[in-house]
Write an enzyme that holds these catalytic residues in place. Structure first.
Site, PDB file in Angstrom:
ATOM      1  N   GLU A 281       0.828  -1.205   0.000  1.00 16.84           N
ATOM      2  CA  GLU A 281       0.000   0.000   0.000  1.00 16.84           C
ATOM      3  C   GLU A 281       0.866   1.260   0.000  1.00 16.84           C
ATOM      4  OE1 GLU A 281      -3.790   0.549   0.721  1.00 16.84           O
ATOM      5  OE2 GLU A 281      -3.001   2.383  -0.123  1.00 16.84           O
ATOM      6  N   ASP A 285       1.120   4.011  -3.078  1.00 11.44           N
ATOM      7  CA  ASP A 285       0.743   5.416  -2.889  1.00 11.44           C
ATOM      8  C   ASP A 285       1.866   6.341  -3.333  1.00 11.44           C
ATOM      9  OD1 ASP A 285      -1.594   4.538  -1.835  1.00 11.44           O
ATOM     10  OD2 ASP A 285      -1.273   5.307   0.183  1.00 11.44           O
ATOM     11  N   SER A 484      -7.460   2.320  -3.630  1.00  8.83           N
ATOM     12  CA  SER A 484      -6.195   2.789  -3.069  1.00  8.83           C
ATOM     13  C   SER A 484      -5.255   3.230  -4.178  1.00  8.83           C
ATOM     14  CB  SER A 484      -5.487   1.663  -2.319  1.00  8.83           C
ATOM     15  OG  SER A 484      -6.259   1.196  -1.283  1.00  8.83           O
ATOM     16  N   GLY A 548     -23.852   5.782 -15.591  1.00  6.22           N
ATOM     17  CA  GLY A 548     -24.618   6.273 -16.735  1.00  6.22           C
ATOM     18  C   GLY A 548     -24.102   7.651 -17.065  1.00  6.22           C
ATOM     19  N   GLY A 550     -23.358  11.469 -17.040  1.00  6.34           N
ATOM     20  CA  GLY A 550     -23.347  12.430 -15.929  1.00  6.34           C
ATOM     21  C   GLY A 550     -22.881  11.757 -14.651  1.00  6.34           C
ATOM     22  N   ASP A 552     -22.782   9.613 -11.273  1.00 12.09           N
ATOM     23  CA  ASP A 552     -23.423   8.412 -10.731  1.00 12.09           C
ATOM     24  C   ASP A 552     -22.651   7.946  -9.494  1.00 12.09           C
ATOM     25  OD1 ASP A 552     -21.267   6.486 -11.666  1.00 12.09           O
ATOM     26  OD2 ASP A 552     -21.893   7.338 -13.589  1.00 12.09           O
TER      27      ASP A 552
END
Ligand code: NAG
Ligand code: NAG
Ligand code: NAG
Ligand code: NAG
Ligand code: NAG
EC number: 3.4.14.9
Length: 572
Positions: A281, A285, A484, A548, A550, A552
């Protein structure tokens, strides 16, 4: 946003005497967090009760003032249409606003001194107090608490916690929100390796996401890097004995870096970097924040609160309130189920994000890796929102995959992309129109009993979350997946935009959501294909919401198209 906060109920006269006599469970005490989950997380075991003379540290969240004014400030400085847009507060201004009353500070100090706890430290905003004291003193102050040592997590971390609930004297009810360091265990990353995503028969051809792929897909050119002419910086935070190695960063850039200019080491480590193995992780990052936000000074918050009795996430929040000059963009890949946290804690953490927003800090959180989530309430399935993803004062990042894993072209939903509706925070005004439009036009809405349509809806944006290459402990690891991964990528891109804004003499982006929704996601690639996962039952058959046109609640407004997003965000 402050509803639900415990209000003092000081009705019982005799309880005023209760303060110096410490707390006695019963009518003269109160439970600040009756709804906090206190079970031992899977994989943790008890090593037994602590000796009364052992030392531990507790963090007291003191009652703040002027939270409504703080909300107005955040609205004013984050809304491009407001005359105060970009006129951020300094940490000292924030302290002026929220600092607890002198009565609160006096009452709490008196109570602590009464038990012999004198080794206490405030943060600059004076709303968090950390004390070092003996187990005996702590158990005296926090009636009901019983401290045990537990060990668990991927790095076999040892922590000190109380699974028993605690009570405080009634006389503190209007002064203390909650006490940190008792119940919440360190968060674990849900990052996973997903080789199962290979296309059958074509395993060896798997494209894999690298910095070159990220930069190509999001239309970053070799010129789109930090100039070095500003003090622009960005940060990520790690919480569970997750370290990164500079040598991994070097090897990663050598293998995958392509041709863009980048920095070769972390500018500033806040906290302790252990000498142990690197965590995937942490490596992920750092490697992707520094590839998207290339050539920009990068900080890492490494395991804040390394003492066994501290909550790392809470300690990270304290660090933010104890440092005036901070990076402008913060990315965090951490989350908990909203329902596992006490409402007092959730409200207070949300207030900390408001403080950050008032200062012009951009806080990005991963939306989670379980789609809409699923749990059972009184025998009925429901989706399960996650926090801080559901906070109305952060920008939440969902995940996508390539439609064709062999080509750097259109993105579709990554089925794990966390998204949905908060059960705690009502829908904020900035997303009113977008969410109402989604709810009235989506042809695939799940049954309404599965989610709370009136809640804050997330994510806000998205980026690729599938099939990343990461170098960790000198080894190149394929197929690393999760939000992540998308979160530092989006963070790095916002840092590049901040770079241009600072060079133009404009303030940094700050809390992005009001402008993002006002501009209807302009500058973002609208992801319109795919649904994320949820409860596997007959009613919804494993399907949550679907993306969809726009906004969501699966991919938000979509993924960054850098040149367009830059243009949009340079012209408020
Ligand atoms: C905040 O910073 C000051 C100065 O560095 C330090 O003395 C104090 O202990 C810090 N507060 C906490 C709660 O760590
Ligand atoms: C990268 O940053 C350094 C300073 O950190 C600066 O000297 C250099 O010009 C930058 N590179 C580019 C291509 O802007
Ligand atoms: C960058 O410079 C500005 C203006 O001098 C200052 O207010 C800010 O704190 C600096 N930021 C950092 C992270 O040093
Ligand atoms: C739905 O959300 C609202 C806040 O938006 C909250 O007050 C209410 O309790 C939630 N309902 C459930 C069933 O969680
Ligand atoms: C990058 O630009 C190309 C060409 O204009 C476009 O097709 C693509 O959608 C852009 N990428 C994103 C993420 O919008």
């Amino acid at each position: 946003m402050t509803g639900g906060r415990q209000k003092g109920r000081m009705g019982l006269r005799s309880c005023f005497l209760g303060l110096l006599a410490l707390s006695v469970a019963g009518k003269c005490s109160y439970s600040p967090e009756p709804d906090q989950q206190r079970t031992l997380p899977p994989g943790w075991v008890s090593l037994g009760r602590l000796d009364p003379e052992e030392e531990l540290s507790l963090t007291f969240a003191l009652r703040q003032r002027n939270l409504e004014r703080l909300a107005h400030v955040v609205q004013a400085v984050s809304d491009p249409r407001s005359p105060r847009y970009g006129k951020y507060l300094t940490l000292e201004d924030v302290a002026e606003l929220v600092r607890p009353s002198p009565l609160t500070l006096r009452t709490v100090h008196k109570w602590l001194l009464g038990a012999g706890a004198w080794n206490c430290h405030l943060v600059i905003t004076q709303d968090f107090l950390t004390c070092w004291l003996s187990v005996r003193q702590a158990e005296l102050l926090l009636s009901g608490a019983e401290f045990h040592r537990y060990v668990g997590g991927p790095a076999k971390t040892s922590v000190v916690r109380s699974l028993q609930p605690y009570q405080l004297p009634q006389a503190l009810a209007s002064h203390v929100d909650f006490v940190g360091g008792l119940h919440r265990f360190p968060p674990t990353s849900t990052l996973r390796q997903r080789p199962e995503r290979q296309v059958a028969g074509a395993v060896s051809l798997h494209l894999g996401v690298t910095p070159a792929v990220i930069r190509e897909r999001y239309n970053l050119t070799a010129r789109d890097v930090g100039s070095g002419a500003t003090n622009n910086s960005q940060a990520c935070a790690q919480f569970l004995d997750q370290y990164f190695h500079d040598s991994d960063l070097a090897k990663f850039m050598h293998l995958f870096g392509g041709t863009f200019v980048h920095q070769t080491s972390i500018a500033h480590v806040v906290g302790k970097q252990g000498r142990g193995r690197a965590g995937i992780e942490a490596s992920l990052d750092v490697e992707y924040l520094m590839s998207a936000g290339a050539n920009i000074s990068t900080w890492v918050y490494s395991n804040p609160g390394r003492h066994e009795a501290q909550e790392p996430f809470l300690q990270w929040l304290l660090l933010l309130s104890n440092e005036s000059a901070l990076p402008y963009v913060h990315t965090v890949s951490y989350g908990d189920d909203e329902d596992s946290l006490s409402s007092t804690y959730i409200q207070r953490v949300n207030t900390e994000f408001m403080k950050a927003a008032a200062r012009g800090l951009t806080m990005l959180f991963a939306s989670g890796d379980s789609g809409a989530g699923c749990w059972s309430v009184s025998g009925r399935h429901q989706f399960r929102p996650s926090f801080p993803a559901s906070s109305p004062y952060v920008t939440t990042v969902g995940g996508t995959s390539f439609q064709n894993p062999f080509l750097v072209t259109n993105e579709i939903v990554d089925y794990i992309s966390g998204g949905g509706f908060s059960n705690v925070f009502p829908r904020p005004s900035y997303q009113e129109e977008a969410v109402a439009k989604f709810l009235s036009s989506s042809p695939h809405l799940p049954p309404s009993s599965y989610y709370n349509a009136s809640g804050r809806a997330y994510p806000d944006v998205a980026a690729l979350s599938d099939g990343y290459w990461v170098v960790s402990n000198s080894i190149a690891i394929p197929w690393v997946s999760g939000t992540s991964a998308s979160t530092p990528v989006f963070g790095g891109i916002l840092s590049l935009i901040n770079e241009h804004r600072i060079l133009n003499g404009q303030p940094p982006l700050g809390f992005l959501n009001p402008s993002l929704y006002q501009k209807h996601g302009a500058g973002l690639f609208d992801v319109t294909h795919g649904c994320h996962e949820s409860c596997l039952n007959e009613e919804v058959q494993g399907q949550g919401f679907c993306s969809g046109p726009g906004w969501d609640p699966v991919t938000g407004w979509g993924t960054p198209n850098f040149p367009d997003l830059l243009k949009t965000l340079l012209n408020p």
